[in-house]
Structures are given as structure tokens and as C-alpha cells.
Write an enzyme that holds these catalytic residues in place. Structure first.
Site, PDB file in Angstrom:
ATOM      1  N   PHE A 139       1.585  14.285 -12.282  1.00 18.63           N
ATOM      2  CA  PHE A 139       1.135  15.035 -11.040  1.00 18.63           C
ATOM      3  C   PHE A 139       2.128  14.557  -9.993  1.00 18.63           C
ATOM      4  CE2 PHE A 139      -0.925  15.780  -7.048  1.00 18.63           C
ATOM      5  CZ  PHE A 139      -1.488  17.128  -7.206  1.00 18.63           C
ATOM      6  N   ASP A 224       7.803   7.470  -9.053  1.00 20.26           N
ATOM      7  CA  ASP A 224       6.708   7.962  -8.084  1.00 20.26           C
ATOM      8  C   ASP A 224       5.816   7.176  -7.777  1.00 20.26           C
ATOM      9  OD1 ASP A 224       4.590   9.234  -6.720  1.00 20.26           O
ATOM     10  OD2 ASP A 224       4.873  11.152  -7.902  1.00 20.26           O
ATOM     11  N   LYS A 253       0.416   8.071   0.579  1.00 19.24           N
ATOM     12  CA  LYS A 253      -0.990   7.517   0.359  1.00 19.24           C
ATOM     13  C   LYS A 253      -1.221   6.414   1.253  1.00 19.24           C
ATOM     14  CE  LYS A 253      -2.184  10.068  -3.636  1.00 19.24           C
ATOM     15  NZ  LYS A 253      -3.330  10.915  -2.980  1.00 19.24           N
TER      16      LYS A 253
END
Length: 402
Positions: A139, A224, A253
């Protein structure tokens, strides 16, 4: 007479009449928080073991973050990228320092993880090649470029055709990487731990193989670290635990502790030179407010020893879950304070619902797995509240049947 404050049902009705329904009906209407605790508009208290999906690194209402954002808001919130600011420069320097990036590396600030991935895609395209390799279960975001790298078909299908040239290989399969990486490969994009894929860690040898193969082929390795970075897994970045230095890294985040910010980090002068002036940009990225928040987060993680705490608290959680000896709990995986408790049946949604009734915020990341990504300030006593409650939550969930 003072008007009564709106409550959950009223606000959820107003939500459904005014917001696009892409998230469905929210579970709660939250009002305020403190540390790892949050309260809803009806005054009920919950232990937040999801942390805004690994965003609220310092928890809620941390004085260092509140002070930094308040001070910066009273000084300068935004400037266009015709200009820069002290927080922007200082945060870029700090990120380069904690990543261990070599001389000639650089940071591009944006507003989210998906935007950071979009920047990485453009970086890869500047190699002159078009092939991108991602992993099954990956994802990377929901913007169209990031969605092309995301594997889940339910996310992709309504928006196809997506960006061509992307292939998804079996997660952790070194042989598949060896066959696929070649002269047409611009980049291999991997998460050190697949977060939305169920908190599934990569074997360090898999990451090291990806590093070796991309270097040999002249392709980029993009790591990532949007969910795994900023101390969450017990080191600044999860790839550091495998001894892997990528060509580019994406962040978001936890970097802002709740204030929106993302970043693309390029490693070394050759990679940095791939994007020249005018080839990428953003209006809000790197604004003084978000960068001041990022600096406060990094400063506090260092000053409060939260990386070591994330590692120790995660190990405590793992021991406690394993010591339950409950046959309905098949294991716990992940690192630091990014964990999934795996179950013997498809009970995670029911466990999450009963947990919410019991004052615990959990995430059913898979039908048989519960994701925990609490604030890095969570205490072991607070984690014990979850472990102690888990058998009862499973009792309630399994009584309902499949």
C-alpha cells in the site's frame, strides 16, 4: 440558558449529510486527547492504540508540539516556495542527519505520504526508464500514481487504467526480484514492513537483495517509510535495521505528529540531480507551521528517548501477548510499536467493535489480525490494559460466530 453541546448521533447525522462518504460512517466523534487517551463528545474515554494510523507519534496534546505549533502560528504560518524559512531549512538538515544520507542528498517537502510517493515516481521516471516494481500486498497511497503501486485490487479497479509499467511481485521473494529487475527497471519500491498489508515485515535479506539488484541494474531503490519511520519500529527508520541505504525514502505520518507533512529524501548527488528546478513542486509543502511541528517531533523523540522506549515497549507487548497462551491468538508480528496480533479466526472486526465498547481503539487491519500503532509515549501499563482485555474481547467475538 447555555445551549447543549452536540452529541455523537447528532454529529454523525450531520457528517453524513455534509461530507463525501468515502470513509463510510465514522465510529466515533472525538473531542480531545491527552497522551495515549482520547475522549469523545459524550465524555467517554478511550485508549488510542492506533495513533491516527501511526501519525500521533507524541500522542495527543503533547506540550512540546502544542508550544511549537502555537509559537509558529503566531509568527509565520505560510510562505510560497519562492521563499524559504528557518524551520524548513532546519527540518531538512535534521532529516538528512537521522537518515544518514551522504553529502549531496536532499529533501523535498510535501503534505502527505501519497504526495511523497508521487515525487518518488517522478524521480524514477527521470532515469529514462519506465518500469517500476512493487510488491504484492503493498500500500503506497490512493492518488493515481501511488495507486498504481498499491496492490489491492479493490482499491485499483474502479480507477483503471492506471499508470502503465508497474508490476507487483510476491512479497519477500528474492528469486522473483532477481528475474524481474533489469535494464527497463527505473525503481523498486518497498515497505520494510507492509502496514496496510497486515503488518508483515520484510526479511532483512530480502531488503538487502533489493539493494544489491537495483544497484547492479542502475535502478533506484525507494524505501517507503511513511508508516514505519520516525522511530516507530525501534530505530529512526526500519530499513536501518537491515543495514540498507536506499536511493530515496518517503516519509509522512509520524513526522508531523498530526500536522500534515510528507517528505521525499534523495540519497547522494546523482539521485538528487534527477529532479531539476521546475520539474516538481507544491504550494503548501514545507510551510513553516508543518516544519516547526516536525522539528518538535524529532526533538522530543530524542529528548524523551522514545526510540528506545518504542523498542522496549514493543518487546513487552510481544511477551505479554505470547504469555497469554490463548489458542485463539496465533502470534504477534511487526517491530517496535507497529504490531499485528494474529488470530485463529476471522474475528478482528468483532474484537475491534467490542474493544471500542470497552474503551480501546484498535484496527482490524486484516480479517484475522489486529493492528496496533499507538503513540510512542504509550506506557507498558497502558499496553497491558489491551492484553488483559483481549481474552474477554475474543470471548465476546467468538460467541457471535463467523
Amino acid at each position: 440558558m447555555t445551549a447543549q453541546a452536540p452529541h455523537t448521533e447528532e454529529l454523525l447525522g450531520r457528517y453524513e449529510r455534509s461530507l463525501l462518504g468515502v470513509f463510510g460512517r465514522p465510529q466515533l466523534v472525538l473531542d480531545h486527547g491527552d497522551g495515549a487517551w482520547v475522549w469523545d463528545v459524550d465524555g467517554r474515554r478511550y485508549l488510542d492504540l492506533v495513533g491516527g494510523l501511526a501519525v500521533s507519534a507524541l500522542g495527543h496534546n503533547h506540550p512540546a508540539l502544542v508550544t511549537a505549533v502555537s509559537k509558529q502560528a503566531g509568527q509565520l504560518v505560510h510562505v510560497s516556495n519562492f521563499f524559504t524559512s528557518v524551520p524548513q531549512v532546519e527540518l531538512a538538515e535534521r532529516i538528512l542527519g537521522i537518515t544518514g544520507a551522504p553529502e549531496g542528498s536532499a529533501v523535498f517537502f510535501c503534505n502527505s505520504g501519497a504526495e511523497a510517493i508521487e515525487g518518488a515516481v517522478k524521480l524514477a521516471r527521470r532515469t529514462g526508464r519506465t518500469g517500476i516494481i512493487a510488491a504484492e500486498g503493498a500500500f503506497h497511497g490512493r492518488t493515481t500514481g501511488a495507486l498504481a503501486l498499491t496492490h489491492k485490487q479493490a482499491f485499483r479497479e474502479p480507477f483503471e487504467p492506471l499508470m502503465p509499467g508497474v508490476v507487483h511481485l510476491p512479497w519477500g521473494d528474492v528469486a522473483a526480484l532477481e528475474q524481474a529487475v533489469g535494464p527497463d527497471t527505473s525503481a523498486v519500491v518497498l515497505e520494510p514492513i507492509q502496514g496496510e498489508g497486515g503488518v508483515v515485515p520484510a526479511d532483512p535479506e530480502y531488503l538487502r537483495a533489493a539493494r544489491r539488484l537495483t544497484a547492479e541494474a542502475g535502478a533506484l531503490l525507494v524505501v517507503d517509510e511513511i508508516q514505519t519511520g520516525i522511530g516507530r519500529t525501534g530505530s529512526w527508520f526500519a530499513c536501518q535495521q537491515a543495514g540498507v541505504v536506499p536511493d530515496a525514502m518517503t516519509l509522512a505520518k509520524g513526522l508531523g505528529g498530526g500536522v500534515p507533512i510528507g517528505a521525499l529524501v534523495t540519497f547522494g548527488p546523482e539521485v538528487t540531480a534527477l529532479l531539476a528546478a521546475g520539474q516538481h513542486g507544491t504550494t503548501f509543502g514545507g510551510n513553516p507551521l508543518s516544519c516547526a511541528a516536525g522539528l518538535a517531533v524529532l526533538d522530543t523523540i530524542e529528548s524523551e528517548g522514545l526510540i528506545a522506549h518504542a523498542r522496549a515497549a514493543g518487546e513487552h507487548l510481544e511477551r505479554r501477548v505470547r504469555d497469554l497462551g490463548d489458542p485463539r491468538v496465533t502470534g504477534i508480528r511487526g517491530a517496535g510499536l507497529l504490531r499485528a496480533v494474529t488470530l485463529a479466526g476471522e474475528w478482528s472486526a468483532a474484537v475491534t467493535a467490542h474493544g471500542r465498547d470497552a474503551g480501546l481503539i484498535l484496527n482490524p487491519v486484516a480479517s484475522d489480525a489486529i493492528r496496533l500503532a499507538p503513540p510512542l509515549v504509550v506506557t507498558t501499563d497502558q499496553l497491558d490494559l489491551f492484553v488483559d482485555a483481549l481474552p474477554g474481547l475474543l470471548d465476546a467475538a467468538t460467541e457471535e460466530g463467523p
